[in-house]
Design a protein around this motif. Structure first.
Motif, PDB file in Angstrom:
ATOM      1  N   LYS A  34      -5.063 -72.915 -33.505  1.00 47.52           N
ATOM      2  CA  LYS A  34      -5.128 -71.762 -34.403  1.00 47.52           C
ATOM      3  C   LYS A  34      -6.289 -70.853 -34.008  1.00 47.52           C
ATOM      4  O   LYS A  34      -6.142 -69.626 -33.926  1.00 47.52           O
ATOM      5  CB  LYS A  34      -5.285 -72.232 -35.850  1.00 47.52           C
ATOM      6  CG  LYS A  34      -5.288 -71.116 -36.852  1.00 47.52           C
ATOM      7  CD  LYS A  34      -5.403 -71.648 -38.269  1.00 47.52           C
ATOM      8  CE  LYS A  34      -5.478 -70.491 -39.246  1.00 47.52           C
ATOM      9  NZ  LYS A  34      -5.718 -70.944 -40.616  1.00 47.52           N
ATOM     10  N   SER A  37      -5.512 -69.000 -30.799  1.00 45.82           N
ATOM     11  CA  SER A  37      -4.553 -67.929 -31.057  1.00 45.82           C
ATOM     12  C   SER A  37      -5.269 -66.711 -31.652  1.00 45.82           C
ATOM     13  O   SER A  37      -4.996 -65.567 -31.260  1.00 45.82           O
ATOM     14  CB  SER A  37      -3.472 -68.440 -32.010  1.00 45.82           C
ATOM     15  OG  SER A  37      -2.527 -67.440 -32.250  1.00 45.82           O
ATOM     16  N   PHE A  61      -2.074 -75.289 -24.965  1.00 46.43           N
ATOM     17  CA  PHE A  61      -1.994 -73.945 -25.529  1.00 46.43           C
ATOM     18  C   PHE A  61      -2.369 -73.009 -24.388  1.00 46.43           C
ATOM     19  O   PHE A  61      -3.354 -73.258 -23.686  1.00 46.43           O
ATOM     20  CB  PHE A  61      -2.990 -73.753 -26.679  1.00 46.43           C
ATOM     21  CG  PHE A  61      -3.059 -72.323 -27.151  1.00 46.43           C
ATOM     22  CD1 PHE A  61      -2.245 -71.884 -28.180  1.00 46.43           C
ATOM     23  CD2 PHE A  61      -3.918 -71.417 -26.552  1.00 46.43           C
ATOM     24  CE1 PHE A  61      -2.304 -70.566 -28.613  1.00 46.43           C
ATOM     25  CE2 PHE A  61      -3.975 -70.099 -26.976  1.00 46.43           C
ATOM     26  CZ  PHE A  61      -3.162 -69.668 -28.000  1.00 46.43           C
ATOM     27  N   HIS A  63      -2.179 -68.636 -23.079  1.00 47.87           N
ATOM     28  CA  HIS A  63      -1.725 -67.253 -23.220  1.00 47.87           C
ATOM     29  C   HIS A  63      -2.175 -66.497 -21.983  1.00 47.87           C
ATOM     30  O   HIS A  63      -3.338 -66.558 -21.638  1.00 47.87           O
ATOM     31  CB  HIS A  63      -2.305 -66.586 -24.465  1.00 47.87           C
ATOM     32  CG  HIS A  63      -1.897 -65.146 -24.573  1.00 47.87           C
ATOM     33  ND1 HIS A  63      -0.652 -64.781 -25.013  1.00 47.87           N
ATOM     34  CD2 HIS A  63      -2.542 -64.004 -24.254  1.00 47.87           C
ATOM     35  CE1 HIS A  63      -0.564 -63.458 -24.983  1.00 47.87           C
ATOM     36  NE2 HIS A  63      -1.700 -62.965 -24.521  1.00 47.87           N
TER      37      HIS A  63
END
Length: 187
Positions: A34, A37, A61, A63
Motif C-alpha cells: 500500500k 503504491s 510489487f 511499477h
C-alpha cells in the motif's frame, strides 16, 4: 475510559509462533504494498519490491513492471537527462526508448557476428571441398588402412589381368597381331 490498549510500539524481533509470524508477514506485506503504491502515485517513481515467505513463495510489487525494474538493475541508465528528440516525453519513456535502442544495437551486433561466422564456415567448407576433390578420386590411397590398401592393390591386379585378357583376345580376333583400333570393334 478506553477498553483497548490502543496503538503500541512493538519490539522488533522475530515472532516466535509460526501462525502469528505468517499473519504478521501477510499484514506487513500488505502495508508495504500500500505504501509503495502511494509512493508511485504521489511521486511518479518506478518501484519494485520482492519478499520471499518462509515457504519460499515470492511476493512482488512493481511499477511499471518487474521486467522493467530488473532491466534497470541489469543495465542502469547513466544519462537520464532529456535529449533533443524526447524533451516533451516523460523521462521514463525516454529511458525506455534508449534501453530498447541499446538492446536492438546489441541484437544487431550479435546477428552480424553470427553472419560473419557462418560466412567464414561456408568459405572453409568450399575450400575444403575443392581441396578434397583430388583426394576423393578412386586411385588415391592416402588415409587407407593396410587392409584397404591390400584390397585396392588386388583390385588393380584384377583390372590389369582383365585388360590384358581383353587385349590378347582382340589380337587373336585380328589374327595378324598388328595394332588394331580397339574402340572401333563395337565396344
Amino acid at each position: 475510559m478506553k477498553n483497548t490498549k490502543g496503538k503500541q510500539k512493538i519490539e522488533m524481533k522475530e515472532v516466535e509462533d509460526y501462525e502469528n509470524r505468517m499473519t504478521t508477514f501477510s499484514k506487513r506485506k500488505t502495508g508495504i504494498f500500500k505504501k509503495m503504491s502511494e509512493l508511485v502515485a504521489l511521486c511518479g517513481v518506478e518501484a519494485a519490491f520482492v519478499a520471499f515467505s518462509e515457504t519460499g513463495k515470492s511476493h512482488t510489487f512493481a511499477h511499471p513492471s518487474m521486467e522493467d525494474a530488473v532491466g534497470r538493475l541489469k543495465s542502469p541508465l547513466i544519462d537520464e537527462s532529456p535529449r533533443k528528440d524526447d524533451t516533451n516525453t516523460p523521462s521514463l519513456v525516454g529511458a525506455y526508448k534508449r534501453q530498447k535502442n541499446e538492446e536492438l544495437k546489441k541484437l544487431y551486433a550479435d546477428f552480424a557476428e553470427e553472419l560473419e561466422l557462418e560466412e567464414e564456415k561456408e568459405k572453409k567448407l568450399k575450400k575444403s571441398k575443392s581441396d578434397k576433390r583430388f583426394d576423393k578420386k578412386w586411385w588415391n590411397a592416402e588415409g587407407l588402412s593396410v587392409e584397404e590398401r591390400k584390397q585396392m592393390h588386388q583390385s588393380f591386379v584384377e583390372l590389369n589381368v582383365s585388360l590384358c585378357g581383353k587385349v590378347s583376345q582382340q589380337f587373336r580376333k585380328d589374327g595378324d597381331g598388328s595394332s588394331a583400333d580397339l574402340a572401333g570393334h563395337g565396344h
